[in-house]
Every structure is written in structure tokens, then in C-alpha cells.
Design a protein around this motif. Sequence first.
Motif, PDB file in Angstrom:
ATOM      1  N   PHE A  21       0.830  -1.203   0.000  1.00  0.00           N
ATOM      2  CA  PHE A  21       0.000   0.000   0.000  1.00  0.00           C
ATOM      3  C   PHE A  21       0.865   1.255   0.000  1.00  0.00           C
ATOM      4  N   ILE A  22       1.918   1.252   0.787  1.00  0.00           N
ATOM      5  CA  ILE A  22       2.813   2.415   0.848  1.00  0.00           C
ATOM      6  C   ILE A  22       3.507   2.628  -0.491  1.00  0.00           C
ATOM      7  N   ILE A  23       3.970   1.526  -1.099  1.00  0.00           N
ATOM      8  CA  ILE A  23       4.645   1.642  -2.398  1.00  0.00           C
ATOM      9  C   ILE A  23       3.693   2.201  -3.449  1.00  0.00           C
ATOM     10  N   MET A  24       2.459   1.693  -3.483  1.00  0.00           N
ATOM     11  CA  MET A  24       1.476   2.176  -4.450  1.00  0.00           C
ATOM     12  C   MET A  24       1.166   3.651  -4.228  1.00  0.00           C
ATOM     13  N   LEU A 190      -8.955   6.543  -9.697  1.00  0.00           N
ATOM     14  CA  LEU A 190     -10.168   6.048  -9.040  1.00  0.00           C
ATOM     15  C   LEU A 190     -10.206   4.527  -9.064  1.00  0.00           C
ATOM     16  N   VAL A 191      -9.919   3.952 -10.222  1.00  0.00           N
ATOM     17  CA  VAL A 191      -9.907   2.491 -10.346  1.00  0.00           C
ATOM     18  C   VAL A 191      -8.854   1.891  -9.421  1.00  0.00           C
ATOM     19  N   MET A 192      -7.663   2.484  -9.438  1.00  0.00           N
ATOM     20  CA  MET A 192      -6.579   1.949  -8.605  1.00  0.00           C
ATOM     21  C   MET A 192      -6.916   2.024  -7.125  1.00  0.00           C
ATOM     22  N   ALA A 193      -7.476   3.154  -6.690  1.00  0.00           N
ATOM     23  CA  ALA A 193      -7.794   3.321  -5.273  1.00  0.00           C
ATOM     24  C   ALA A 193      -8.912   2.379  -4.837  1.00  0.00           C
ATOM     25  N   ILE A 194      -9.959   2.267  -5.665  1.00  0.00           N
ATOM     26  CA  ILE A 194     -11.091   1.406  -5.307  1.00  0.00           C
ATOM     27  C   ILE A 194     -10.642  -0.040  -5.177  1.00  0.00           C
ATOM     28  N   PHE A 195      -9.883  -0.508  -6.160  1.00  0.00           N
ATOM     29  CA  PHE A 195      -9.548  -1.922  -6.158  1.00  0.00           C
ATOM     30  C   PHE A 195      -8.344  -2.243  -5.283  1.00  0.00           C
ATOM     31  N   THR A 196      -7.555  -1.250  -4.928  1.00  0.00           N
ATOM     32  CA  THR A 196      -6.527  -1.496  -3.911  1.00  0.00           C
ATOM     33  C   THR A 196      -7.182  -1.783  -2.571  1.00  0.00           C
ATOM     34  N   GLY A 238      -8.333   3.998   1.571  1.00  0.00           N
ATOM     35  CA  GLY A 238      -8.367   4.345   0.156  1.00  0.00           C
ATOM     36  C   GLY A 238      -8.585   5.820  -0.069  1.00  0.00           C
ATOM     37  N   LEU A 239      -9.448   6.438   0.764  1.00  0.00           N
ATOM     38  CA  LEU A 239      -9.691   7.875   0.652  1.00  0.00           C
ATOM     39  C   LEU A 239      -8.431   8.660   1.007  1.00  0.00           C
ATOM     40  N   ALA A 240      -7.693   8.193   2.012  1.00  0.00           N
ATOM     41  CA  ALA A 240      -6.427   8.840   2.362  1.00  0.00           C
ATOM     42  C   ALA A 240      -5.427   8.729   1.223  1.00  0.00           C
ATOM     43  N   GLN A 241      -5.418   7.581   0.557  1.00  0.00           N
ATOM     44  CA  GLN A 241      -4.528   7.392  -0.588  1.00  0.00           C
ATOM     45  C   GLN A 241      -4.881   8.366  -1.717  1.00  0.00           C
ATOM     46  N   TYR A 280     -18.271   9.824  -6.220  1.00  0.00           N
ATOM     47  CA  TYR A 280     -18.263   8.567  -6.964  1.00  0.00           C
ATOM     48  C   TYR A 280     -17.205   7.607  -6.417  1.00  0.00           C
ATOM     49  N   PHE A 281     -16.109   8.144  -5.890  1.00  0.00           N
ATOM     50  CA  PHE A 281     -15.124   7.256  -5.277  1.00  0.00           C
ATOM     51  C   PHE A 281     -15.731   6.547  -4.066  1.00  0.00           C
ATOM     52  N   ILE A 282     -16.379   7.309  -3.196  1.00  0.00           N
ATOM     53  CA  ILE A 282     -16.958   6.730  -1.980  1.00  0.00           C
ATOM     54  C   ILE A 282     -18.032   5.705  -2.328  1.00  0.00           C
ATOM     55  N   MET A 283     -18.928   6.081  -3.241  1.00  0.00           N
ATOM     56  CA  MET A 283     -20.022   5.176  -3.587  1.00  0.00           C
ATOM     57  C   MET A 283     -19.505   3.972  -4.369  1.00  0.00           C
TER      58      MET A 283
END
Length: 408
Positions: A21-24, A190-196, A238-241, A280-283
Motif C-alpha cells: 500500500f505504501i509503495i502504491m 479512481l480504479v486503482m484506489a477502489i480496487f486497492t 483508500g480515501l487517504a490514498q 463517486y469514489f466513496i459510492m
Amino acid sequence: MNKTAIIFKHEFLTLIRRTGFIIMTVAIPLLALVFIAGGEILSAITGGEPGPADTVEIGYVDPSSVISGHEEQGFIKFIRFESIEAANSNLVAGDIAEYIVIDPDYLDSGAVARFTPSRELEVPGDRFVAIRDFLLDNLLGPAVSPDLLDRAKAPVNLSSIRVDPATGLPSEDQGGFAALVLPYLFSILLVMAIFTSSGYLLQGLAEEKENRVMEVLLSSVSARELITGKVLGLGAAGLAQMAVWLLSARFLADMASQNFADVLGALEVSVYFVTVALAYFIMGYLLYAIIMAAVGSITSTVRESQQLATIFSLLAVSPLWGLVFLVENPDHPAAVFLTLFPFTAPIATIIRIGATEVPLWQIAASMGLMAATTIGLLLLSAKVFRAFLLMYGKTPKLGEIVRMLRQA
């Protein structure tokens, strides 16, 4: 502190301490920084002036006798040969980069043959422009003024200005390529954060189930408290990221020099766009996190969980496959459908915002459908948890899942 809050804190702290997570989180800003630094270094090496530093020599054979001079075209110099054989021998010897043969009936046909030693997908733009200007200079130079000749070479300097239908005045939001860059990049993030985040939820549930840690957890907390704490904790991470990426993007945009000024200078991050994107990120996260939780509870191993989750991942990113269509036809019924369909809404809507002005009713309807779908899936996932979370040994078939959900 209630049990849901304890699980929330544990999942949040565990995720943000993960090496992956840190690396991403750090890798995206670092890659952008390398890109910007590379542009700065390239600009310094070339002195800020694009284009070749050395003169390129191109031969020409003119049976039509239309060429009378004008052999200097920028960094390209044209050299006359009396025959194709002479030009070809100089090409083979490496004395010229290429040569052209002007058709004897050029004034009627416009035919010009170009001979080059290298394989090419198409004629390089600088060579085409040089050959075109070379011919225009010789065809029109004797008869027209230099200003008219320059205008003939570049007859149109076209700019498009969007008019606000409500006021009849130029709109503040002019759109264009720059307006599309930010939504496209944001959709990727958005895709990266959601699926991470949801991927870690899926992996964690599958591992806890496979290692029988779930039995210990469910002896102390309810299934509802467990899934609620996990979903919210990982979602907060994910929101922090996303916040780190957005703050980094703002900082990196300020660092970019004139090399990227044409694009970055036209980027406008409106409060409206940021608000819609975060909503949209949250939902989107809640929707897919609940799906991943259900998948993790049904499957018996981490590998099976990841394989089944791939189906939903492909569905989420499917609007990116039709990116060109969405950009060129943002108001097409198919584009509207992708906005309203809950599983494709986050990415499709963000892309459309960069290409057109999406009606508020479509955004409101899209969010309403996503909220309804999320609530429905949450209720269904509660049944899935109760029915399958402590099932070990094998992944149930579709018929068994339906039958057990009816009984739950």
C-alpha cells in the motif's frame, strides 16, 4: 469504543502500514516527478527548441521542370539530381537521407514518389511538410508575394470557442483536450484506489476464512459489525490514498515548467468536479467492497476469490475500453446507459464530465441507482455472510448459493 470502531481502526492502521500500500501510494507521485524531471532535462539538452539539430539532405529528380530553386526548407536541404540512377546511388552510399521523383505530368497528376531506405508506417510529419513547402515555393513563388505564399502554406489557424446557451457569451468551461486530461487521469486513480482497498478486503476475508481466524472473530463480534468495520476502515485508507495523490498532483503541476504549460496551464480543477469525483469514489468503493466481501465469504481460498473478483473488476473498468467512443459521443444513449448503470457509473461519468456537460438529473439518477444497488447488495451480503462465512472445504455452486440464500 464499540466493536465496529475497533475493527475500523485495526483495518485502517493495518492497511496503511502494508508495504504494498505504501509503495502504491508513493509510486504514482514519484513516476509523475520522474516524467516532469525528464522533460526538464530533455529541454535543457535541446536548448528548449524542438527539432533535429543537423541538416537533413533530400535528393530530388525533376523531369517536370517545375523546380527553380527554394531548396532550403528549415533544417532540410533539397539536392538536385539529373537522373533516378544518380539519386539512388547517392542514397545507397548514404550521402542523402532519401529522395523524391516528381512525375513528368505533375501539374496534372500531383504525383510525387518518395524513396527511403528505412521502413515506415507513414511519411514523417516534418518530411511531408518540407516536401509540400518545397513544391509550393517553386509553384507559387514566382507569381505571388511572400506573405501570400506563407498564408498558402498555413491557410487556417482555427480556434473553437464554446458559447454558453443561457447567456450567449463565451463559456468559462471551454472543454478541449486539457479538460479531458484531468478526468481521464482521475478515472485511472479512481480504479486503482477502489480496487486497492477492496482487493485488500477480499484478500483479508479469504485468508481469515482459509486460516480459520474467522471462527475466533465471529465468537466476539457479529457478522454485521465485522463487515461494517472492515469496509469503512479500508475505505478510509483508500480515501487517504486518493488525498495523497491529489495533493501531490497539485504540487507537481506547480513544478511543471513551460514544457507542459500548454496542457497544465489550461487545466482547471473545479470544486464541482472534485465533489462529484469524491462522491463517486466513496459510492464506487462501497459498492465494490460489499461485492468483494460477498465473494470472499463464498470462496474457500484466496486464489478462488481473486479469480471470481476479476469478473467484477473487468466490469468496473469497461468504460475505459470504450474511451474514444465516450469522448467522441458523450451524449450517446450508450454513454448515458453507462452513467446510469451502477457498476460502470463511476468511471463513465468522470470521463463524460471531461467531454461534455453532463445533465444534473443524470448524475443524480446515477448516484441514486448506485445507492439503491449498494443497499440491496448490503442486505444480500448479510445473508451471504450468515450462510457461507464459516463454510470450509469447497466453493458452493450457483444452485447451492441460491438455495441457501433463500433459507437464510
